[in-house]
Every structure is written in structure tokens, then in C-alpha cells.
Design a protein around this motif. Structure first.
Motif, PDB file in Angstrom:
ATOM      1  N   THR A 104       0.862  -1.167   0.000  1.00 56.22           N
ATOM      2  CA  THR A 104       0.000   0.000   0.000  1.00 56.22           C
ATOM      3  C   THR A 104       0.902   1.222   0.000  1.00 56.22           C
ATOM      4  O   THR A 104       2.082   1.138   0.333  1.00 56.22           O
ATOM      5  N   PRO A 105       0.380   2.388  -0.373  1.00 49.50           N
ATOM      6  CA  PRO A 105       1.221   3.582  -0.415  1.00 49.50           C
ATOM      7  C   PRO A 105       1.887   3.865   0.918  1.00 49.50           C
ATOM      8  O   PRO A 105       2.998   4.340   0.963  1.00 49.50           O
ATOM      9  N   GLU A 106       1.246   3.556   2.007  1.00 54.41           N
ATOM     10  CA  GLU A 106       1.833   3.849   3.316  1.00 54.41           C
ATOM     11  C   GLU A 106       3.026   2.943   3.600  1.00 54.41           C
ATOM     12  O   GLU A 106       3.929   3.315   4.331  1.00 54.41           O
ATOM     13  N   THR A 107       3.046   1.775   3.032  1.00 56.63           N
ATOM     14  CA  THR A 107       4.122   0.828   3.309  1.00 56.63           C
ATOM     15  C   THR A 107       5.166   0.783   2.202  1.00 56.63           C
ATOM     16  O   THR A 107       6.151   0.069   2.329  1.00 56.63           O
ATOM     17  N   ASP A 108       4.967   1.570   1.140  1.00 48.55           N
ATOM     18  CA  ASP A 108       5.917   1.560   0.002  1.00 48.55           C
ATOM     19  C   ASP A 108       7.178   2.311   0.398  1.00 48.55           C
ATOM     20  O   ASP A 108       7.132   3.510   0.668  1.00 48.55           O
ATOM     21  N   PRO A 109       8.343   1.663   0.425  1.00 48.27           N
ATOM     22  CA  PRO A 109       9.577   2.340   0.811  1.00 48.27           C
ATOM     23  C   PRO A 109      10.066   3.323  -0.251  1.00 48.27           C
ATOM     24  O   PRO A 109      10.833   4.233   0.052  1.00 48.27           O
ATOM     25  N   GLN A 110       9.641   3.216  -1.480  1.00 53.72           N
ATOM     26  CA  GLN A 110      10.103   4.114  -2.545  1.00 53.72           C
ATOM     27  C   GLN A 110       9.233   5.375  -2.655  1.00 53.72           C
ATOM     28  O   GLN A 110       9.525   6.267  -3.432  1.00 53.72           O
ATOM     29  N   LEU A 111       8.186   5.455  -1.910  1.00 58.46           N
ATOM     30  CA  LEU A 111       7.253   6.582  -1.990  1.00 58.46           C
ATOM     31  C   LEU A 111       7.917   7.930  -1.727  1.00 58.46           C
ATOM     32  O   LEU A 111       7.718   8.858  -2.501  1.00 58.46           O
ATOM     33  N   PRO A 112       8.711   8.108  -0.669  1.00 55.58           N
ATOM     34  CA  PRO A 112       9.330   9.414  -0.465  1.00 55.58           C
ATOM     35  C   PRO A 112      10.217   9.814  -1.652  1.00 55.58           C
ATOM     36  O   PRO A 112      10.231  10.982  -2.051  1.00 55.58           O
ATOM     37  N   GLY A 113      10.923   8.901  -2.247  1.00 54.08           N
ATOM     38  CA  GLY A 113      11.758   9.211  -3.411  1.00 54.08           C
ATOM     39  C   GLY A 113      10.924   9.614  -4.613  1.00 54.08           C
ATOM     40  O   GLY A 113      11.264  10.531  -5.361  1.00 54.08           O
ATOM     41  N   LYS A 114       9.806   8.878  -4.781  1.00 51.78           N
ATOM     42  CA  LYS A 114       8.914   9.208  -5.892  1.00 51.78           C
ATOM     43  C   LYS A 114       8.322  10.615  -5.709  1.00 51.78           C
ATOM     44  O   LYS A 114       8.206  11.390  -6.658  1.00 51.78           O
ATOM     45  N   ILE A 115       7.914  10.921  -4.495  1.00 48.43           N
ATOM     46  CA  ILE A 115       7.345  12.245  -4.202  1.00 48.43           C
ATOM     47  C   ILE A 115       8.400  13.322  -4.445  1.00 48.43           C
ATOM     48  O   ILE A 115       8.128  14.371  -5.042  1.00 48.43           O
ATOM     49  N   LYS A 116       9.631  13.011  -3.991  1.00 45.00           N
ATOM     50  CA  LYS A 116      10.724  13.972  -4.167  1.00 45.00           C
ATOM     51  C   LYS A 116      10.998  14.191  -5.654  1.00 45.00           C
ATOM     52  O   LYS A 116      11.132  15.323  -6.111  1.00 45.00           O
ATOM     53  N   ALA A 171       8.099  16.191  -7.133  1.00 46.65           N
ATOM     54  CA  ALA A 171       8.165  17.599  -6.717  1.00 46.65           C
ATOM     55  C   ALA A 171       9.263  18.330  -7.498  1.00 46.65           C
ATOM     56  O   ALA A 171       9.087  19.473  -7.908  1.00 46.65           O
ATOM     57  N   ARG A 172      10.384  17.633  -7.700  1.00 48.90           N
ATOM     58  CA  ARG A 172      11.480  18.251  -8.459  1.00 48.90           C
ATOM     59  C   ARG A 172      11.052  18.513  -9.894  1.00 48.90           C
ATOM     60  O   ARG A 172      11.348  19.547 -10.468  1.00 48.90           O
ATOM     61  N   GLN A 173      10.347  17.552 -10.493  1.00 53.19           N
ATOM     62  CA  GLN A 173       9.875  17.743 -11.867  1.00 53.19           C
ATOM     63  C   GLN A 173       8.885  18.907 -11.956  1.00 53.19           C
ATOM     64  O   GLN A 173       8.916  19.704 -12.885  1.00 53.19           O
ATOM     65  N   ILE A 174       8.017  19.006 -10.968  1.00 49.79           N
ATOM     66  CA  ILE A 174       7.060  20.135 -10.935  1.00 49.79           C
ATOM     67  C   ILE A 174       7.829  21.453 -10.801  1.00 49.79           C
ATOM     68  O   ILE A 174       7.542  22.435 -11.489  1.00 49.79           O
ATOM     69  N   TRP A 175       8.823  21.470  -9.930  1.00 54.43           N
ATOM     70  CA  TRP A 175       9.651  22.657  -9.735  1.00 54.43           C
ATOM     71  C   TRP A 175      10.355  23.034 -11.026  1.00 54.43           C
ATOM     72  O   TRP A 175      10.330  24.188 -11.446  1.00 54.43           O
ATOM     73  N   LEU A 176      10.976  22.057 -11.703  1.00 52.58           N
ATOM     74  CA  LEU A 176      11.692  22.337 -12.965  1.00 52.58           C
ATOM     75  C   LEU A 176      10.724  22.802 -14.050  1.00 52.58           C
ATOM     76  O   LEU A 176      11.042  23.695 -14.827  1.00 52.58           O
TER      77      LEU A 176
END
Length: 140
Positions: free
Chosen positions: A8-20, A23-28
Motif C-alpha cells: 500500500t502507499p503507506e508501506t511503500d519504501p520508494q514513496l518518499p523518493g517518488k514524491i521527491k 516535486a522536483r519535476q514540478i519545480w523544474l
């Protein structure tokens, strides 16, 4: 079921990296949009300046022509007014002179001519008196 489906999204260890990364793509994307807008705004501003200069040139030409036309018309009206004024002044002088003559008042030129004639006659009379007193002196 597979291993990926169990997370689930809460247990996905790659989620913070994906969000980061997201967010970087949105910023760029935002930076890119800002830069593009800034470039377009500069080009747009330059184009507006060019169009303004062209419009100013055209306007100056039209306004200059209008000013010259008005100046020409004013000159014509001034000439007509001056000519009319001169005619009126001449007519006024003639009428005043005629009225003064009818009243028995002579013009300055007439009086000056009479004064000159009187001076001439006085000089002639003085000559005649001078010659007659010389004749009298010889008789005595």
C-alpha cells in the motif's frame, strides 16, 4: 498475488523518493515556464516598442501635414484680413478727408503748401521792398 500488489502507499519504501522526484519535476517545469514566459514577455515588449515607434512615425507625418495645412490657411486668412483692413483704412481716410473739406477744414498737406507759398511771397515782397528802398536811397 504479486509482491507489488501487496504494498500500500503507506508501506511503500520508494514513496518518499517518488514524491521527491515528482516535486522536483514540478519545480523544474515551473522554472521552465517562468523562463519561457520571461523570454516571451521580453520579445512581446520589444515588439510593442517597435509598433509604437512605427505608429509614432506615421502619426508625426499626419500631424505635421495637418499643422502645415492649418498654417497655410492662417496665412491666407491673415493676407485677406490685412488686404481688407488696408482697403477699409483707405476708404475711411477718403471719407474723413471729404467730410473735413465739406466742413471747410483743410488737410495738413494743403496747409503746408499754403505756408510754403506764403514764405515765397514774403521773400518776393522783401526783395521788392529792398529794391524800392535802394531806389529811394539813390534819390535822396
Amino acid at each position: 498475488m504479486s509482491e507489488h500488489d501487496d504494498q500500500t502507499p503507506e508501506t511503500d519504501p520508494q514513496l518518499p523518493g517518488k514524491i521527491k522526484d515528482s516535486a522536483r519535476q514540478i519545480w523544474l517545469a515551473g522554472l521552465g515556464a517562468f523562463t519561457k514566459a520571461e523570454e516571451d514577455a521580453g520579445k512581446f515588449f520589444d515588439r510593442l516598442v517597435q509598433e509604437g515607434e512605427q505608429l509614432e512615425s506615421k502619426t508625426r507625418g499626419v500631424v505635421g501635414k495637418q499643422i502645415r495645412t492649418v498654417e497655410d490657411r492662417v496665412g491666407e486668412v491673415r493676407e485677406r484680413a490685412t488686404g481688407t483692413w488696408d482697403k477699409l483704412e483707405h476708404m475711411f481716410d477718403q471719407r474723413v478727408s471729404g467730410a473735413l473739406r465739406r466742413l471747410g477744414i483743410h488737410r495738413k498737406e494743403d496747409i503746408q503748401a499754403l505756408e510754403s507759398r506764403i514764405e515765397y511771397l514774403e521773400a518776393e515782397l522783401a526783395k521788392l521792398r529792398g529794391s524800392s528802398s535802394n531806389d529811394n536811397d539813390e534819390e535822396e
